[in-house]
Design a protein around this motif. Structure first.
Motif, mmCIF file in Angstrom:
data_model
loop_
_atom_site.group_PDB
_atom_site.id
_atom_site.type_symbol
_atom_site.label_atom_id
_atom_site.label_comp_id
_atom_site.label_asym_id
_atom_site.label_seq_id
_atom_site.Cartn_x
_atom_site.Cartn_y
_atom_site.Cartn_z
ATOM 1 N N THR A 1 0.795 -1.228 0.000
ATOM 2 C CA THR A 1 0.000 0.000 0.000
ATOM 3 C C THR A 1 0.827 1.277 0.000
ATOM 4 O O THR A 1 0.271 2.366 0.024
ATOM 5 C CB THR A 1 -0.940 0.037 1.232
ATOM 6 N N PHE A 2 2.162 1.149 0.016
ATOM 7 C CA PHE A 2 2.972 2.369 0.021
ATOM 8 C C PHE A 2 4.327 2.132 -0.649
ATOM 9 O O PHE A 2 4.652 1.001 -1.014
ATOM 10 C CB PHE A 2 3.167 2.902 1.449
ATOM 11 N N THR A 3 5.059 3.216 -0.839
ATOM 12 C CA THR A 3 6.404 3.155 -1.402
ATOM 13 C C THR A 3 7.356 3.808 -0.392
ATOM 14 O O THR A 3 6.907 4.425 0.578
ATOM 15 C CB THR A 3 6.487 3.968 -2.710
ATOM 16 N N ASN A 4 8.643 3.672 -0.639
ATOM 17 C CA ASN A 4 9.632 4.347 0.217
ATOM 18 C C ASN A 4 9.322 5.840 0.325
ATOM 19 O O ASN A 4 9.409 6.436 1.393
ATOM 20 C CB ASN A 4 11.044 4.200 -0.375
ATOM 21 N N GLU A 5 8.942 6.433 -0.826
ATOM 22 C CA GLU A 5 8.688 7.867 -0.880
ATOM 23 C C GLU A 5 7.480 8.251 -0.027
ATOM 24 O O GLU A 5 7.526 9.231 0.732
ATOM 25 C CB GLU A 5 8.456 8.259 -2.333
ATOM 26 N N ILE A 6 6.414 7.465 -0.159
ATOM 27 C CA ILE A 6 5.193 7.745 0.619
ATOM 28 C C ILE A 6 5.495 7.643 2.115
ATOM 29 O O ILE A 6 5.119 8.513 2.908
ATOM 30 C CB ILE A 6 4.054 6.781 0.216
ATOM 31 N N MET A 7 6.208 6.591 2.516
ATOM 32 C CA MET A 7 6.494 6.392 3.936
ATOM 33 C C MET A 7 7.366 7.514 4.494
ATOM 34 O O MET A 7 7.089 8.055 5.574
ATOM 35 C CB MET A 7 7.189 5.031 4.131
ATOM 36 N N SER A 8 8.429 7.874 3.766
ATOM 37 C CA SER A 8 9.312 8.910 4.301
ATOM 38 C C SER A 8 8.598 10.260 4.328
ATOM 39 O O SER A 8 8.805 11.072 5.229
ATOM 40 C CB SER A 8 10.629 8.986 3.518
ATOM 41 N N ASP A 9 7.687 10.474 3.362
ATOM 42 C CA ASP A 9 6.902 11.706 3.348
ATOM 43 C C ASP A 9 5.948 11.766 4.547
ATOM 44 O O ASP A 9 5.853 12.790 5.236
ATOM 45 C CB ASP A 9 6.123 11.770 2.023
ATOM 46 N N LEU A 10 5.246 10.647 4.815
ATOM 47 C CA LEU A 10 4.330 10.591 5.969
ATOM 48 C C LEU A 10 5.086 10.852 7.272
ATOM 49 O O LEU A 10 4.639 11.615 8.126
ATOM 50 C CB LEU A 10 3.651 9.214 6.050
#
Ligand code: ZN
Length: 184
Positions: free
Chosen positions: A89-98
């Protein structure tokens, strides 16, 4: 604690040897819906079960697998990912952004993950490879290959690839992974 009192009241497995009796190890996801003891019919002392987010072949998972064979004698390994994994449900980018915005629990809806936005956040998330998953077949294959090609893993240990179906409780083999994971 109450459950444990009940468990220990009739416990009769205090004399098990440390090496797994059935000689194998499972690497699988931490997902709360997966119970490896139940889905693979394991009892205390039977097998090693290594769990992390996704059941991925991280350096630390490989550390455990190396201990599993080198010191405790396992001879077969199973990589078991599953359907409907949160790691899809996510990518490295999404997680680091969150994480950069907030350390509170995020929420997900049809539009994807979003934050309540309550800070502070932290930028450390961008230095971690979260080992997310795009496709279960691919991730099983990738992890079997990574384990098999690791210099500390002997060639005669077969590594099998499976996907657990959270709807049916069934284990489905990924033949291409098992093929690449065969012992030689
Ligand atoms: Zn999962």
């Amino acid at each position: 604690m109450q459950a444990n009192l009940g468990y220990s009241a009739t416990f009769d497995k205090g004399d098990l040897p440390m090496p797994p009796g059935r000689g194998f190890a499972i690497l699988t996801c931490m997902d709360a819906r997966l119970d490896p003891a139940k889905y693979a019919g394991l009892s205390e002392g039977d097998a090693h079960v290594i769990r992390n987010a996704g059941g991925r072949a991280s350096d630390d998972a490989i550390r455990s697998l190396v201990v599993s064979y080198k010191l405790l004698g396992t001879r077969e390994w199973f990589v078991i990912h599953h359907t409907d994994c949160g790691m899809e449900t996510f990518t490295n980018e999404i997680m680091s952004d969150l994480l950069s915005k907030s350390l509170k629990t995020a929420s997900i809806d049809a539009g994807g993950w979003s934050d309540c936005g309550e800070g502070p956040g932290c930028c450390e998330g961008k230095y971690i490879n979260w080992m997310t998953i795009k496709d279960q077949m691919e991730s099983v294959l990738e992890d079997v290959v990574r384990i098999k090609s690791h210099p500390l893993v002997p060639a005669d240990i077969p590594v099998y690839g499976f996907i657990y179906d959270v709807k049916s409780g069934r284990l489905l083999e990924v033949p291409a992974a098992t093929e690449l994971g065969r012992a030689s």
